[in-house]
Design a protein around this motif. Structure first.
Motif, short mmCIF file in Angstrom:
data_model
loop_
_atom_site.label_atom_id
_atom_site.label_comp_id
_atom_site.label_asym_id
_atom_site.label_seq_id
_atom_site.Cartn_x
_atom_site.Cartn_y
_atom_site.Cartn_z
N TRP A 197 -43.05 -79.92 -36.86
CA TRP A 197 -42.89 -79.44 -38.23
C TRP A 197 -41.46 -79.64 -38.73
CZ3 TRP A 197 -39.60 -75.52 -39.70
CH2 TRP A 197 -39.09 -74.70 -38.69
N VAL A 198 -40.49 -79.52 -37.83
CA VAL A 198 -39.10 -79.79 -38.21
C VAL A 198 -38.93 -81.28 -38.51
CG1 VAL A 198 -36.69 -79.76 -37.45
CG2 VAL A 198 -38.20 -77.85 -36.89
N ASP A 199 -39.54 -82.13 -37.67
CA ASP A 199 -39.45 -83.56 -37.88
C ASP A 199 -40.09 -83.97 -39.22
OD1 ASP A 199 -38.72 -86.19 -36.70
OD2 ASP A 199 -40.88 -86.55 -36.86
N LYS A 200 -41.23 -83.36 -39.53
CA LYS A 200 -41.90 -83.67 -40.79
C LYS A 200 -41.07 -83.21 -41.98
CE LYS A 200 -46.29 -83.52 -40.90
NZ LYS A 200 -47.72 -83.12 -40.90
N LEU A 201 -40.46 -82.02 -41.86
CA LEU A 201 -39.61 -81.50 -42.93
C LEU A 201 -38.41 -82.41 -43.16
CD1 LEU A 201 -38.90 -79.26 -44.95
CD2 LEU A 201 -37.75 -78.06 -43.07
N MET A 202 -37.75 -82.86 -42.06
CA MET A 202 -36.59 -83.75 -42.21
C MET A 202 -37.02 -85.09 -42.79
SD MET A 202 -34.02 -83.04 -39.00
CE MET A 202 -35.11 -83.72 -37.76
N GLY A 203 -38.22 -85.58 -42.43
CA GLY A 203 -38.70 -86.83 -43.00
C GLY A 203 -38.94 -86.74 -44.49
N LEU A 204 -39.45 -85.59 -44.94
CA LEU A 204 -39.72 -85.41 -46.37
C LEU A 204 -38.44 -85.22 -47.18
CD1 LEU A 204 -42.82 -83.01 -46.18
CD2 LEU A 204 -42.82 -85.42 -46.87
N THR A 205 -37.46 -84.55 -46.58
CA THR A 205 -36.23 -84.23 -47.32
C THR A 205 -35.13 -85.26 -47.16
OG1 THR A 205 -35.50 -82.86 -45.47
CG2 THR A 205 -36.69 -81.76 -47.25
N LEU A 206 -35.02 -85.84 -45.95
CA LEU A 206 -33.93 -86.78 -45.68
C LEU A 206 -34.39 -88.23 -45.62
CD1 LEU A 206 -32.11 -84.76 -42.86
CD2 LEU A 206 -31.54 -84.82 -45.29
N GLY A 207 -35.70 -88.45 -45.42
CA GLY A 207 -36.20 -89.81 -45.27
C GLY A 207 -36.09 -90.28 -43.83
N ASN A 208 -36.71 -91.42 -43.55
CA ASN A 208 -36.67 -91.97 -42.19
C ASN A 208 -35.29 -92.50 -41.83
OD1 ASN A 208 -39.43 -91.44 -41.71
ND2 ASN A 208 -40.01 -93.31 -42.79
N ASP A 209 -34.61 -93.06 -42.80
CA ASP A 209 -33.24 -93.56 -42.60
C ASP A 209 -32.36 -93.02 -43.72
OD1 ASP A 209 -33.51 -95.59 -40.33
OD2 ASP A 209 -35.05 -96.27 -41.73
N SER A 210 -31.11 -92.78 -43.40
CA SER A 210 -30.18 -92.26 -44.41
C SER A 210 -28.84 -92.96 -44.30
CB SER A 210 -30.00 -90.75 -44.26
OG SER A 210 -29.39 -90.44 -43.02
N LEU A 211 -28.17 -93.05 -45.42
CA LEU A 211 -26.83 -93.64 -45.49
C LEU A 211 -25.84 -92.56 -45.88
CD1 LEU A 211 -24.99 -96.15 -45.42
CD2 LEU A 211 -25.47 -96.46 -47.85
N THR A 212 -24.83 -92.41 -45.06
CA THR A 212 -23.75 -91.46 -45.35
C THR A 212 -22.51 -92.25 -45.73
OG1 THR A 212 -24.64 -89.89 -43.74
CG2 THR A 212 -22.36 -89.58 -44.43
N SER A 213 -21.98 -91.98 -46.89
CA SER A 213 -20.80 -92.71 -47.38
C SER A 213 -19.82 -91.71 -47.97
CB SER A 213 -21.22 -93.74 -48.44
OG SER A 213 -20.07 -94.40 -48.96
N GLY A 214 -18.60 -91.74 -47.46
CA GLY A 214 -17.60 -90.80 -47.93
C GLY A 214 -16.24 -91.43 -48.11
N ILE A 215 -15.47 -90.87 -49.01
CA ILE A 215 -14.09 -91.32 -49.23
C ILE A 215 -13.24 -90.09 -49.48
CG2 ILE A 215 -14.34 -91.63 -51.74
CD1 ILE A 215 -12.56 -94.17 -51.37
N GLY A 216 -11.99 -90.14 -49.03
CA GLY A 216 -11.15 -88.97 -49.19
C GLY A 216 -9.67 -89.28 -49.04
N VAL A 217 -8.88 -88.21 -49.03
CA VAL A 217 -7.43 -88.32 -48.93
C VAL A 217 -6.96 -87.61 -47.66
CG1 VAL A 217 -7.07 -88.54 -51.40
CG2 VAL A 217 -7.14 -86.27 -50.37
N THR A 218 -5.85 -88.06 -47.10
CA THR A 218 -5.29 -87.47 -45.88
C THR A 218 -3.80 -87.24 -46.04
OG1 THR A 218 -4.73 -89.57 -44.80
CG2 THR A 218 -6.99 -88.77 -44.54
N ALA A 219 -3.30 -86.26 -45.29
CA ALA A 219 -1.86 -86.00 -45.22
C ALA A 219 -1.54 -85.58 -43.79
CB ALA A 219 -1.45 -84.92 -46.20
N ASP A 220 -0.51 -86.18 -43.19
CA ASP A 220 -0.11 -85.86 -41.82
C ASP A 220 1.40 -85.68 -41.76
OD1 ASP A 220 -2.59 -86.10 -40.08
OD2 ASP A 220 -2.63 -88.03 -41.10
N TYR A 221 1.82 -84.59 -41.11
CA TYR A 221 3.24 -84.33 -40.88
C TYR A 221 3.42 -84.14 -39.38
CZ TYR A 221 7.93 -82.43 -41.62
OH TYR A 221 9.29 -82.23 -41.63
#
Length: 391
Positions: A197-221
């Protein structure tokens, strides 16, 4: 099984200690086993790092990673001169380029192959970091809910397969330790569960395959005296990432990550260290990948065991230098999570972890230390084969 893993780790170091000097595995200063000369003086010299995994989330496994240091002849000669004149000489020089290549797998079917590269130009005024990896992660996810006034925990297994990449470009501000930059992350994956049931729920909501794409900013000291095994200085990093359908992502959410480390020499041969991490997650989507939400990252605690919208970890560590080669340490950490749920009251979790370990300085020219940590938490224990401080 963990006892055998520890014995194997010690065997690796023992074999390395007895490596023949004609292979350039002996330090001319103290005549002890050292791979610094081999890394620096051979065209294809690299540090082989055994990967021994006892991560509670994925089980026992192992693999191998190779670390390549790319330096010009002038840089090699400067590092060699410093190393001959001082026991810690050369360790504070940052190589202009480092490459990592490796692969590992565990008994529950989790596996990963990866490659990464870091390069800097103009005396580290411009820095690029990039990497790519593919694999499969078999993880248990824990979700809590209220039933009849009592809080219940739902555990289900997930199988995530995918390929991903990241790249980060940073620029130093004037001649200060501050670097600002941008970061990009992209990953194509599929997620399935061992509960139908969890697998079926994830299939309905997320699809069989998903693409994650992100962009952001960084700062390091960063003022640490060595990025691999610091003994003084501090580092603070800030990262804000946006994952949005406007840049190709199937899920919409934001992540804020704040990291900090500090190293304080408190007496001869003694160093006190602290580390902290704060992660904030926000999403208007009703469903996102179960691995998108941040989790407590502590030695001795399973990955993804404690997840939340807000996650805080605090760690302390004390190290004692037996000599310039061998170091022992003890550490303690605490992790806390907070989750706001629109359907019920807020949820909070806390976990404590502690342990001890040792390091051997395997490449004095570069300040590279390798060793083992044994860690315990409320319900788990694990052994880690680490390169570096362990944070």
């Amino acid at each position: 099984m963990r006892k055998n893993t520890l014995l194997n780790s010690l065997a690796v170091l023992t074999l390395a200690w007895n490596a023949p000097t004609y292979a350039s595995f002996s330090d001319p200063t103290d005549l002890r086993f050292d791979m610094g000369h081999y890394i620096a003086e051979n065209s294809f010299g690299f540090l082989p790092v055994p990967i021994l995994i006892t991560e509670p989330a994925v089980g026992i496994g192992g693999g191998l990673m190779g670390m390549f240091m790319h330096e010009t002849e002038e840089e090699k000669e400067k590092r060699k001169t410093l190393a001959m004149n001082s026991l810690d000489g050369g360790a504070q020089l940052m190589p202009a380029a480092i490459t990592l290549v490796g692969a590992a797998g565990t008994q529950n079917g989790t596996w990963l192959a990866f490659a990464g590269h870091r390069h800097s130009w103009l005396s580290d005024s411009i820095r690029y970091t990039g990497g790519i990896g593919l694999g499969q992660a078999n993880l248990a996810i824990y979700k809590e809910f209220s039933l009849g006034g009592a809080r219940q925990t739902l555990q289900f297994g997930t199988e995530t397969k995918g390929i991903g990449m990241l790249q980060k470009l940073q620029f130093r501000i004037a001649r200060t330790p501050l670097m600002l930059g941008i970061k990009q992350v992209a990953m194509k994956s599929s997620v399935h569960s061992d509960k139908k049931w969890v697998d079926k729920l994830m299939g309905l909501t997320l699809g069989n395959d998903s693409l994650t794409s992100g962009i952001g900013v960084t700062a390091d000291y960063d003022t640490r005296n060595n990025i691999f095994f610091p003994t003084e200085g501090h580092a603070v990093g800030l990262e804000y990432m946006v994952y949005d359908e406007n840049i190709g992502s199937d899920s919409n959410y934001q992540n804020l990550v704040l990291n900090g480390e500090g190293y304080i020499p408190i007496a001869q041969d003694w160093t006190l260290a602290f580390a902290g991490n704060y992660q904030a997650f926000n999403s208007e989507d009703s469903f996102v990948s179960p691995t998108a939400q941040p989790y407590v990252k502590l030695r001795g605690v399973s990955s993804y065991r404690f997840q939340g919208d807000n996650v805080v970890t605090l760690q302390s560590q004390v190290t004692y230098d037996i000599d310039h080669r061998w170091t022992v340490s003890g550490f303690y950490g605490v992790g806390m999570t907070h989750t706001e749920n629109r359907f019920e009251s807020a949820k909070e979790d806390r976990v404590d972890a502690y342990g001890a370990g040792f390091r051997y300085q395997i490449a004095r020219r570069y300040g590279l230390h390798i060793g083992v940590d044994v860690a315990f938490s409320d319900e788990e224990q694990a052994l880690y084969f680490n390169l570096g401080s362990g944070f």
